[in-house]
Design an enzyme around this catalytic site. Structure first.
Site, PDB file in Angstrom:
ATOM      1  N   ASP A  34       0.842  -1.201   0.000  1.00  0.00           N
ATOM      2  CA  ASP A  34       0.000   0.000   0.000  1.00  0.00           C
ATOM      3  C   ASP A  34       0.875   1.247   0.000  1.00  0.00           C
ATOM      4  O   ASP A  34       1.964   1.215  -0.590  1.00  0.00           O
ATOM      5  CB  ASP A  34      -0.941  -0.058   1.223  1.00  0.00           C
ATOM      6  N   HIS A 107      -3.735   6.058   3.376  1.00  0.00           N
ATOM      7  CA  HIS A 107      -4.424   4.848   2.906  1.00  0.00           C
ATOM      8  C   HIS A 107      -3.771   3.574   3.456  1.00  0.00           C
ATOM      9  O   HIS A 107      -4.461   2.652   3.927  1.00  0.00           O
ATOM     10  CB  HIS A 107      -4.405   4.854   1.373  1.00  0.00           C
ATOM     11  N   SER A 438     -11.086  -0.914  -0.924  1.00  0.00           N
ATOM     12  CA  SER A 438      -9.804  -0.889  -0.203  1.00  0.00           C
ATOM     13  C   SER A 438     -10.009  -1.176   1.279  1.00  0.00           C
ATOM     14  O   SER A 438      -9.120  -1.712   1.935  1.00  0.00           O
ATOM     15  CB  SER A 438      -9.144   0.490  -0.319  1.00  0.00           C
TER      16      SER A 438
END
Lengths: 655, 83
Positions: A34, A107, A438
Site C-alpha cells: 500500500d 491509505h 480498499s
C-alpha cells in the site's frame, strides 16, 4: 476499526475462545502492499507480543525519517519500492513524498490497521464513530510494503514487493489496489499472487470501486479472494431542513462550527451560480463568489472529489454545502469530514431538494448534524461503488467471492495528512473514516489471519472456501441482502457468496480445497500458451494434449453455468473435504433458481466419518424450456447441511 | 527518431538457464539484456514470485528480447491505483 468487530460478531465469547488466546495460536504475519505506514500510531503497539518469529526474514528499511526503532514486535517489517515509479515519473520530490516506508497518504495506515491493528481505546474521528479501535486480527503481526506513491502504484514495484514479502515469510497478503482488467499472465498481482498461493500464503484483493457498472471488477484470478464492499449498521446522520418546513436525511462527518437549527440561510443550486457548463458539479473556479457568498450551495456529485467540492464552495464564500448523489450512486451516503458544514444526500433526496429550490423565490435551508448512530437497519447493504460481476476475464468463475465492511470505516491515518486528503486541510488525527473496497479487503485479510492462526494447516483455498461457504446472503428476517443503488435484492454478481461471517468460518464443516495443480489445469483450460503458463508458474509445464480441460473443473466454492445456445445439460463436479473432527451426514438443497432448469445433485447425501475425508458430487443443470434468451441470467444457491453446518455456494446460470 | 524508453517486466525460464550461469542467474539476466541493449539497466531482479527482471528499454529492444533464448514474456509496466 470501531464497530466492524461487533458487526462481524468478533466481540463475543466465541472470539475470546477462538481467536484472542494468542498463546495457543500460531503466529501469523499479514503483509500489506500500500502507501506505507505511520509507525507512531498506537494501533502498532506491540505490548503483549512475544519475540519476532525466528523464521521471519523481513527488515525495517532504514531511511530518512524511518529508523530501525520504527518497527517493533507488532510492526515487524517495513520496506519501500520506488525504482519503477521513479524510472517512469522522475525522482521523488522529498518535499512532497517520503522516500521511505513512511505513509504520507494515510491509505496504507488505514488498511494495515484494519487488518491487524492493536486495541486502541477512545478512538474516534473528531468524536464520530467512537469506541475501541482494533484490527480484525489484533494479535497478528504486520509487515508493510510501500508500493504506491502520489503518481500511482507501478507493476515493477508491486512485483518486487511481492517477491520480498513472500521471501520474508508473510502468511497473508492484502492488496487494496487494482490495475484494470487483463489476462492473468499480464497482470502483476495475479502473477505474483500465484507464487504466493503456492507457498501457502492467502491473498486478499479489493474488487474495485467501479460499481455498480456490470463487469467492472479487477483482481479476479481464482487463487485470489476478491472482496466487494457493504455497509455496516452505523451512520452519521444529518437533517437538511428547508424553508418550507420539510426535512430530509443526509450524512456527514463535519465537525466544525455548526449552523443554527432554523432554516434561515439562503440556499442555491450551484448550476445557478456559475457560467460554466459543469458548474453544477462545483468544480474548482466555476462558482461565482457574488452569487455564493453567505449561502448554502447544492452541488451535484461527479468528476471531482466530494471534499474538494466543499473546498470550492468555501473558497467562493459559501457557508454550507449539500452534495447530491447522481443516479449511479443512488441513495448511498458516504460520510466526509468536510471543511465547511456539508452533507451528502441521495439522488432522490437531491431531486426533491432541487425541486424546492426551483419552486420558491427565496429558498432557505440549514443543516443539523446529529453525530453517530448505530443499529441502522438493514445492514449490510451492498455499496453502489463496489465493483460488480460478471467476471469479464473468466466468465466461468463467479466473482466477487464475498463482501465485507467497506463504507464509513474508521481506522489509522497518517500523521501528515488531513482527513479529507486536501492540501488545505491542516487538521491531524490518528484515525480517519473512509470508504472503498480498499477498506473491505483488509477486513478479509484480517479474518484470514484469524483462520490461519486457528488452522495453520489449512491451505489458502481452504481458508477462502471457509469464508465463502459460511458467508450469509440474507438478513435475519430471511430476505436477501439489498444493493443500495437499486434498492433491490443483491445478486451473486454483487455479493458473490455473501457477507463474511468469521465465527461460522472457523468451523465450516466442509471445504472446497484447491492446489497449484488445479490452477495449472485451469490455465490450460484458458488455452494459455506454454510460454505464458511457464512465465506465471515458474516451471516447465505443458498442458496435456490427451486431456480435455475445462474452467468448470476447478473445485471452486461457487458454480457458474454457461448454457450453450442449444440449451441442454451441463454437469459440474466438486470435491468437499470434511474439516470437523466429528463426522456428519450432509444433505444437499438447491434454492432460488428461476426458469425452466432442472438441477440434480448426485449423490444428494454425503456421509463423513473422519477429518480430512474427501467426497465428490456432481451437479447436473438441465434446461427444460426454451424461454430464456441469450444473455439472460438466473441465480440460485446450493447448500449442504448436516444440521449444524451450512455449506453454501452461489449458482449463476447464463444462457 | 529516437524511441522512448519504457519500463518492462521480463520473465525468463529459469530451467533453461545455460550451464555456464548455473547459480548466477543475475549474470544471465544481465547478459540477456545486454544482448539487445547496450545501455539498459536492471531495475529489479525477481527470483521468488517470478523469474526475471524489470528494465527500461525501447519497444524495439523489448521485441528483440523476446527472441533471446530463455525469455518467455516481456510485459509493459502497468500503473495500478488504490481502491
Amino acid at each position: 476499526t470501531t464497530r466492524t468487530p461487533e458487526f462481524l460478531g468478533l466481540m463475543g465469547e466465541e472470539e475470546r475462545d477462538y481467536f484472542l488466546q494468542s498463546n495457543k495460536k500460531a503466529d501469523v504475519v499479514v503483509g500489506v502492499l500500500d502507501t506505507g505506514v505511520w509507525p507512531e500510531l498506537k494501533s502498532y503497539d506491540d505490548e503483549g507480543f512475544g519475540p519476532v518469529p525466528s523464521t521471519w526474514k523481513g527488515i525495517c528499511q532504514v531511511s530518512k525519517g524511518f529508523n530501525a526503532s520504527s518497527c517493533n514486535r507488532k510492526l515487524i517489517g517495513a520496506r519501500f519500492f520506488s525504482k519503477g515509479y521513479e524510472a517512469s515519473m522522475g525522482m521523488i520530490d522529498d518535499s512532497k513524498e517520503e522516500r521511505s516506508p513512511r505513509d504520507v497518504d494515510g491509505h496504507g495506515s488505514h488498511t494495515s490497521t484494519t487488518a491487524t491493528g492493536s486495541l486502541v481505546p477512545g478512538a474516534s474521528l473528531f468524536g464520530f464513530a467512537p469506541g475501541t479501535a482494533r484490527g480484525m486480527a489484533p494479535r497478528a503481526r504486520v509487515a508493510v510494503y510501500k508500493v504506491c506513491w502520489t503518481g500511482g502504484c507501478f507493476s515493477s514495484d508491486i512485483l518486487a514487493a511481492l517477491d520480498k514479502a513472500v521471501n520474508d515469510g508473510v502468511n497473508v497478503l492484502s492488496l487494496s489496489l487494482g490495475g484494470g482488467q487483463s489476462d492473468y499472465y499480464k497482470d502483476t498481482v495475479a502473477v505474483g499472487s500465484f507464487a504466493a498461493i503456492e507457498k501457502g500464503i492467502f491473498v486478499s484483493c479489493s474488487a474495485g470501486n467501479a460499481g455498480p457498472a456490470p463487469g467492472s471488477m479487477s483482481n479476479v484470478a481464482p487463487w485470489i479472494a476478491t472482496v466487494g464492499a457493504g455497509t455496516i449498521d452505523r451512520d452519521f446522520p444529518v437533517f437538511i431542513v428547508l424553508g418550507n418546513g420539510k426535512n430530509y436525511s443526509g450524512s456527514s462527518l463535519y465537525s466544525g462550527k455548526k449552523l443554527v437549527d432554523t432554516p434561515k440561510y439562503d440556499f442555491i443550486y450551484a448550476g445557478n451560480a456559475t457560467n460554466a457548463t459543469n458548474g453544477n458539479l462545483c468544480m474548482a473556479g466555476t462558482l461565482i463568489p457574488e452569487k455564493v457568498a453567505g449561502k448554502i450551495v447544492l452541488c451535484d456529485r461527479g468528476i471531482s472529489a466530494r471534499v474538494k467540492k466543499g473546498q470550492v464552495v468555501k473558497d467562493a464564500g459559501g457557508i454550507g454545502m449539500v452534495l447530491a448523489n447522481s443516479v449511479k450512486n443512488g441513495e448511498e451516503l458516504v460520510g466526509d469530514a468536510h471543511l465547511l458544514p456539508g452533507a451528502a444526500v441521495g439522488a432522490k433526496t437531491g431531486d426533491l431538494i432541487k425541486a424546492y429550490i426551483f419552486s420558491v423565490p427565496n429558498p432557505k435551508a440549514t443543516i443539523i448534524f446529529r453525530g453517530t448512530e448505530v443499529g441502522i437497519s438493514p445492514s449490510p447493504v451492498v455499496a453502489a461503488f463496489s465493483s460488480r460481476g460478471p467476471n469479464v476475464i473468466t466468465s466461468g468463475i463467479l466473482k466477487p467471492d464475498l463482501i465485507a465492511p467497506g463504507v464509513n470505516i474508521l481506522a489509522g491515518w497518517s500523521g501528515v495528512m488531513g482527513p479529507t486528503g486536501l492540501s488545505t486541510d491542516t487538521r491531524r488525527t490518528p484515525f480517519n473514516i473512509i470508504s472503498g473496497t480498499s477498506m473491505s479487503c483488509p477486513h478479509v485479510s484480517g479474518l484470514a489471519a484469524l483462520l490461519k492462526s486457528a488452522h495453520p494447516d489449512w491451505s489458502p483455498a481452504a481458508i477462502k472456501s471457509a469464508l465463502m461457504t459460511t458467508a450469509y446472503n440474507t438478513y435475519k428476517s430471511g430476505t436477501g441482502i439489498l444493493a443500495v443503488d437499486t434498492g433491490k435484492t443483491a445478486t451473486p454478481y454483487d455479493i458473490g457468496s455473501g457477507h463474511a461471517h468469521p465465527i461460522r468460518a472457523m468451523n465450516p464443516g466442509l471445504i472446497y480445497d484447491m492446489g497449484v495443480e488445479d490452477y495449472l489445469n485451469f490455465l490450460c483450460a484458458l488455452n494459455y500458451t506454454e510460454l505464458q503458463i511457464t512465465a506465471m508458474s515458474r516451471r516447465n509445464f505443458t498442458c496435456s494434449n490427451k486431456k480435455t480441460y475445462s474452467v468448470s473443473d476447478l473445485n471452486y466454492p461457487s458454480f457458474t453455468v454457461e448454457f450453450p445456445k442449444t440449451g441442454g445439460n451441463v454437469k459440474q463436479m466438486r470435491t468437499v473435504t470434511n474439516v470437523e473432527s466429528t463426522g456428519g451426514t450432509y444433505k444437499a438443497a438447491v434454492t432460488g433458481l428461476k426458469g425452466k432448469v432442472n438441477v440434480v445433485v448426485e449423490p444428494s447425501e454425503l456421509k463423513f466419518v473422519k477429518v480430512g475425508e474427501k467426497k465428490s458430487y456432481t451437479v447436473s443443470f438441465t434446461v427444460t424450456g426454451n424461454e430464456k434468451t441469450s444473455g439472460s441470467t438466473s441465480f440460485g444457491r446450493l447448500e449442504w447441511s448436516d444440521g449444524n453446518h451450512v455449506v453454501g455456494s452461489p449458482i449463476s446460470l447464463t444462457w | 527518431v529516437e524511441e522512448e524508453r519504457k519500463t518492462y517486466i521480463v520473465h525468463l525460464a529459469k530451467h533453461e538457464i545455460p550451464a555456464v550461469y548455473k547459480g548466477l542467474h543475475l549474470d544471465w539476466y544481465q547478459t540477456s539484456l545486454q544482448s539487445v541493449s547496450e545501455s539498459a539497466e536492471i531495475l529489479y531482479a525477481y527470483d521468488t514470485v517470478a523469474h526475471g527482471f524489470s528494465t527500461r528499454m525501447t519497444p524495439s529492444e523489448a521485441e528483440a528480447l523476446l527472441a533471446v533464448n530463455g525469455v518467455l514474456q516481456v510485459t509493459p509496466e502497468t500503473r495500478y491505483h488504490l481502491h
